[in-house]
Design a protein around this motif. Structure first.
Motif, PDB file in Angstrom:
ATOM      1  N   TYR A 297       0.917  -1.408  -0.125  1.00 15.16           N
ATOM      2  CA  TYR A 297       0.011  -0.270  -0.044  1.00 15.16           C
ATOM      3  C   TYR A 297       0.701   1.354  -0.082  1.00 15.16           C
ATOM      4  O   TYR A 297       1.934   1.455   0.810  1.00 15.16           O
ATOM      5  CB  TYR A 297      -1.132   0.014   1.245  1.00 15.16           C
ATOM      6  CG  TYR A 297      -1.724   1.463   1.305  1.00 15.16           C
ATOM      7  CD1 TYR A 297      -2.543   1.839   0.169  1.00 15.16           C
ATOM      8  CD2 TYR A 297      -1.471   2.124   2.374  1.00 15.16           C
ATOM      9  CE1 TYR A 297      -3.481   2.930   0.417  1.00 15.16           C
ATOM     10  CE2 TYR A 297      -2.467   3.351   2.503  1.00 15.16           C
ATOM     11  CZ  TYR A 297      -3.067   3.582   1.410  1.00 15.16           C
ATOM     12  OH  TYR A 297      -3.800   4.925   1.327  1.00 15.16           O
ATOM     13  N   ILE A 298       0.780   2.064  -1.080  1.00 21.25           N
ATOM     14  CA  ILE A 298       1.275   3.393  -1.048  1.00 21.25           C
ATOM     15  C   ILE A 298       0.344   4.689  -0.659  1.00 21.25           C
ATOM     16  O   ILE A 298      -0.340   5.067  -1.645  1.00 21.25           O
ATOM     17  CB  ILE A 298       1.963   3.425  -2.303  1.00 21.25           C
ATOM     18  CG1 ILE A 298       2.714   2.183  -2.952  1.00 21.25           C
ATOM     19  CG2 ILE A 298       2.842   4.577  -2.724  1.00 21.25           C
ATOM     20  CD1 ILE A 298       3.002   2.385  -4.352  1.00 21.25           C
ATOM     21  N   PRO A 299       0.529   4.983   0.549  1.00 20.25           N
ATOM     22  CA  PRO A 299      -0.436   5.948   0.829  1.00 20.25           C
ATOM     23  C   PRO A 299      -0.013   7.463   0.502  1.00 20.25           C
ATOM     24  O   PRO A 299       1.021   7.669   0.000  1.00 20.25           O
ATOM     25  CB  PRO A 299      -0.242   6.234   2.426  1.00 20.25           C
ATOM     26  CG  PRO A 299       1.232   5.877   2.633  1.00 20.25           C
ATOM     27  CD  PRO A 299       1.431   4.697   1.676  1.00 20.25           C
ATOM     28  N   PRO A 300      -0.994   8.017  -0.174  1.00 14.17           N
ATOM     29  CA  PRO A 300      -0.855   9.294  -0.909  1.00 14.17           C
ATOM     30  C   PRO A 300      -0.594  10.316   0.019  1.00 14.17           C
ATOM     31  O   PRO A 300      -0.959  10.327   1.165  1.00 14.17           O
ATOM     32  CB  PRO A 300      -2.357   9.641  -1.657  1.00 14.17           C
ATOM     33  CG  PRO A 300      -3.095   8.894  -0.851  1.00 14.17           C
ATOM     34  CD  PRO A 300      -2.695   7.474  -0.317  1.00 14.17           C
ATOM     35  N   ALA A 301       0.491  11.365  -0.354  1.00  8.11           N
ATOM     36  CA  ALA A 301       0.798  12.305   0.593  1.00  8.11           C
ATOM     37  C   ALA A 301      -0.403  13.409   1.136  1.00  8.11           C
ATOM     38  O   ALA A 301      -0.407  13.459   2.407  1.00  8.11           O
ATOM     39  CB  ALA A 301       1.757  13.220  -0.148  1.00  8.11           C
ATOM     40  N   ILE A 302      -1.530  13.342   0.332  1.00 10.65           N
ATOM     41  CA  ILE A 302      -2.397  13.893   0.768  1.00 10.65           C
ATOM     42  C   ILE A 302      -3.224  13.432   1.936  1.00 10.65           C
ATOM     43  O   ILE A 302      -3.800  14.018   2.888  1.00 10.65           O
ATOM     44  CB  ILE A 302      -3.613  14.223  -0.413  1.00 10.65           C
ATOM     45  CG1 ILE A 302      -4.705  15.244  -0.012  1.00 10.65           C
ATOM     46  CG2 ILE A 302      -4.175  12.911  -0.754  1.00 10.65           C
ATOM     47  CD1 ILE A 302      -5.593  15.450  -1.311  1.00 10.65           C
ATOM     48  N   SER A 303      -3.193  12.218   2.128  1.00 12.88           N
ATOM     49  CA  SER A 303      -4.048  11.318   3.322  1.00 12.88           C
ATOM     50  C   SER A 303      -3.040  11.546   4.317  1.00 12.88           C
ATOM     51  O   SER A 303      -3.612  11.806   5.514  1.00 12.88           O
ATOM     52  CB  SER A 303      -4.072   9.899   2.861  1.00 12.88           C
ATOM     53  OG  SER A 303      -4.969   9.730   1.870  1.00 12.88           O
ATOM     54  N   LEU A 304      -1.884  11.492   4.150  1.00 21.85           N
ATOM     55  CA  LEU A 304      -0.958  11.576   5.548  1.00 21.85           C
ATOM     56  C   LEU A 304      -1.003  13.007   5.985  1.00 21.85           C
ATOM     57  O   LEU A 304      -0.529  13.246   7.167  1.00 21.85           O
ATOM     58  CB  LEU A 304       0.596  11.273   5.072  1.00 21.85           C
ATOM     59  CG  LEU A 304       0.751   9.895   4.587  1.00 21.85           C
ATOM     60  CD1 LEU A 304       2.350   9.671   4.011  1.00 21.85           C
ATOM     61  CD2 LEU A 304       0.318   8.810   5.518  1.00 21.85           C
ATOM     62  N   ASP A 305      -1.221  13.844   5.166  1.00 19.65           N
ATOM     63  CA  ASP A 305      -1.449  15.309   5.581  1.00 19.65           C
ATOM     64  C   ASP A 305      -2.743  15.706   6.352  1.00 19.65           C
ATOM     65  O   ASP A 305      -2.838  16.832   6.833  1.00 19.65           O
ATOM     66  CB  ASP A 305      -1.161  16.064   4.441  1.00 19.65           C
ATOM     67  CG  ASP A 305       0.212  16.175   3.836  1.00 19.65           C
ATOM     68  OD1 ASP A 305       1.095  15.876   4.407  1.00 19.65           O
ATOM     69  OD2 ASP A 305       0.596  16.710   2.644  1.00 19.65           O
ATOM     70  N   ILE A 306      -3.687  14.978   6.348  1.00 23.66           N
ATOM     71  CA  ILE A 306      -4.937  15.006   6.954  1.00 23.66           C
ATOM     72  C   ILE A 306      -4.657  15.074   8.540  1.00 23.66           C
ATOM     73  O   ILE A 306      -4.133  14.451   9.096  1.00 23.66           O
ATOM     74  CB  ILE A 306      -5.930  14.000   6.600  1.00 23.66           C
ATOM     75  CG1 ILE A 306      -6.213  13.898   5.123  1.00 23.66           C
ATOM     76  CG2 ILE A 306      -7.207  14.169   7.446  1.00 23.66           C
ATOM     77  CD1 ILE A 306      -7.146  12.738   4.683  1.00 23.66           C
ATOM     78  N   PRO A 307      -5.206  16.167   8.934  1.00 18.39           N
ATOM     79  CA  PRO A 307      -4.654  16.206  10.506  1.00 18.39           C
ATOM     80  C   PRO A 307      -5.667  15.420  11.309  1.00 18.39           C
ATOM     81  O   PRO A 307      -6.673  14.998  10.991  1.00 18.39           O
ATOM     82  CB  PRO A 307      -5.355  17.959  10.907  1.00 18.39           C
ATOM     83  CG  PRO A 307      -6.249  18.074   9.745  1.00 18.39           C
ATOM     84  CD  PRO A 307      -5.658  17.656   8.685  1.00 18.39           C
ATOM     85  N   LEU A 308      -5.060  15.097  12.397  1.00 15.68           N
ATOM     86  CA  LEU A 308      -5.742  13.933  13.264  1.00 15.68           C
ATOM     87  C   LEU A 308      -6.890  14.514  13.892  1.00 15.68           C
ATOM     88  O   LEU A 308      -8.105  13.701  14.345  1.00 15.68           O
ATOM     89  CB  LEU A 308      -4.852  13.368  14.388  1.00 15.68           C
ATOM     90  CG  LEU A 308      -3.493  12.541  13.849  1.00 15.68           C
ATOM     91  CD1 LEU A 308      -2.652  12.031  14.877  1.00 15.68           C
ATOM     92  CD2 LEU A 308      -3.897  11.281  12.974  1.00 15.68           C
ATOM     93  N   ASP A 309      -7.046  15.681  14.345  1.00 16.40           N
ATOM     94  CA  ASP A 309      -7.745  16.356  15.193  1.00 16.40           C
ATOM     95  C   ASP A 309      -9.113  16.887  14.249  1.00 16.40           C
ATOM     96  O   ASP A 309      -9.611  18.436  14.646  1.00 16.40           O
ATOM     97  CB  ASP A 309      -7.404  17.530  16.044  1.00 16.40           C
ATOM     98  CG  ASP A 309      -6.594  18.596  15.449  1.00 16.40           C
ATOM     99  OD1 ASP A 309      -6.218  18.548  14.204  1.00 16.40           O
ATOM    100  OD2 ASP A 309      -6.207  19.485  16.021  1.00 16.40           O
ATOM    101  N   THR A 310      -9.479  16.527  13.398  1.00 19.35           N
ATOM    102  CA  THR A 310     -10.710  16.958  12.916  1.00 19.35           C
ATOM    103  C   THR A 310     -12.143  16.856  13.650  1.00 19.35           C
ATOM    104  O   THR A 310     -12.010  16.024  14.470  1.00 19.35           O
ATOM    105  CB  THR A 310     -10.844  16.068  11.352  1.00 19.35           C
ATOM    106  OG1 THR A 310     -11.424  14.724  11.682  1.00 19.35           O
ATOM    107  CG2 THR A 310      -9.993  16.015  10.359  1.00 19.35           C
TER     108      THR A 310
END
Length: 413
Positions: free
Chosen positions: A199-212
């Motif tokens: 699985y290659i996670p896209p950078a945009i997913s890794l940049d989503i903040p945890l505290d939504t």
């Protein structure tokens, strides 16, 4: 190594499900690691070859999925004559590598266990209404037969089982699928190897903040019975009774429902019409838009009746979402036994509602789990880790295939 994949599914032409995503990511991963990789696949609109660095994708237009294994044979034979592949991999579903395996018995073969058809049939069975059950029961008695809901399954008559007998290695992404198939088909456990999907996670997913803080619960996947959608339907009123601010979003195509004249979206809308203001149906979306929807949710829910290795769970983990998943199948392994998300039993709406409420009411706990989940994706499912394990499975197939001609071991237990 020179590696060949045979798969009816492959993006973008036949991006039908998880098999397509897996083959694409595995092919690119192995090519990046210096191997020569070629994919033999189908398309509804074109025939030809696309070339990428270290990778070629050959497409044909078969009459249908059933004819694909026979029709792809000529294309593969031409390329094998030129390349002389070291190993070939094909999926369990449809035994799509069977014709190539029969034509080239000297070629080491890896069977990838996604989920055999017999399991899909059992899990996806749509329950009959009480009226239909009564008619079925009485009709069987009138014919002098004791009613059975479905024909008995005899694994030795299953073409996919017969295909598995010729595999040098049976590779499965979860220990759950390995155990289930080994038990049901009575095969030698020594021939099974656990290789999680890359699985290659896209950078945009890794940049989503945890505290939504969206108060939204999202289901991503086909709206079908085996995905646990009916259990989620029954859990939603239980959640809204205690947490009225919750919102539920469904992302995915609608499949058949228990009511013949309604698809699953229509069925859910009818059954949950009292809660329509809390529901949203998006329908199917392209894979590259999934991160967009993950960024707009706090919790992802996957209450499947059984699931081998759902990539959508890894996608949600990479996005740092709070995940509630079924412990039936490989999701329990992906979520590290509950350390990276909450696990619930399938077919039980009440525990499902309780888990959703726990994460809705405790955002700190949800964010903590999201952080652990993201880190797990980046370590346990890293390309380096999965690449080495994938290569080891192919080398094992090559070695075992060579040994067959010296001591003739059997795949049977």
């Amino acid at each position: 190594m020179k590696i060949a994949f045979v798969s009816y599914e492959y993006p973008p032409d036949n991006a039908i499900g998880g098999i397509a995503t897996y083959v694409q990511q595995a092919a690119h991963l192995l090519a990046q690691r210096g191997h020569t990789v070629e994919v033999f696949t189908a398309s509804p609109t074109r025939t030809g070859c696309e070339a990428f660095p270290g990778l070629k994708v050959h497409r044909i237009q078969p009459l249908n999925r059933t004819s694909f294994p026979q029709e792809i044979l000529a294309t593969f034979a031409q390329r094998h004559h030129v390349v002389n592949f070291d190993v070939i991999e094909g999926p369990d579903c449809g035994a799509e590598g069977r014709e190539i395996r029969q034509q080239f018995p000297d070629l080491p073969f890896v069977l990838k266990l996604h989920t055999p058809s017999y399991m899909l049939a059992a899990i996806s069975h749509i329950p009959m209404t009480r009226l239909a059950q009564a008619r079925f029961f009485l009709g069987s008695l009138r014919r002098g037969k004791w009613p059975q809901s479905s024909p008995a399954y005899h694994y030795r008559a299953d073409p996919e089982y017969q295909h598995a007998l010729h595999a040098d290695v049976l590779s499965g992404p979860s220990q759950a699928i390995l155990h289930q198939v080994q038990t049901d088909w009575q095969l030698n456990p020594a021939n099974f190897i656990n290789v999680p999907l890359p699985y290659i996670p896209p950078a945009i997913s890794l940049d989503i903040p945890l505290d939504t803080s969206t108060q939204r619960v999202t289901f991503i996947g086909r709206l079908e019975i085996r995905k646990g959608i009916l259990d989620l339907m029954r859990a939603i009123p239980l959640v809204l009774q205690q947490y009225p601010a919750a919102k539920f979003r469904f992302v995915g195509p609608a499949w058949p429902s228990p009511q013949a004249n309604l698809n699953m979206q229509e069925y859910l809308s009818q059954k949950l019409r009292r809660y329509a203001a809390s529901l949203e149906f998006v329908g199917a979306v392209p894979l590259d838009r999934i991160p967009e929807y993950l960024a707009q949710t706090d919790i992802c829910v996957f209450p499947s009746i059984w699931e081998n290795f759902p990539l959508v769970c890894l996608e949600s983990m990479a996005a740092g979402r709070g995940v509630v998943g079924s412990h039936a199948g490989g999701m329990a392994e992906m979520l590290d036994g509950g350390n990276a998300g909450l696990l619930i039993p399938p077919k039980q709406p009440k525990p499902l509602a309780e888990a959703l409420l726990q994460l809705l009411q405790d955002p700190d706990r949800r964010q903590q789990l999201g952080g652990i989940a993201r880190e797990r994706v980046l370590t346990e499912y890293s390309l380096e880790n999965i690449g080495q394990r994938q290569e080891a499975s192919y080398q094992a197939a090559i070695t075992r295939h060579q040994l067959k001609f010296t001591n003739s071991p059997s795949i049977h237990a």
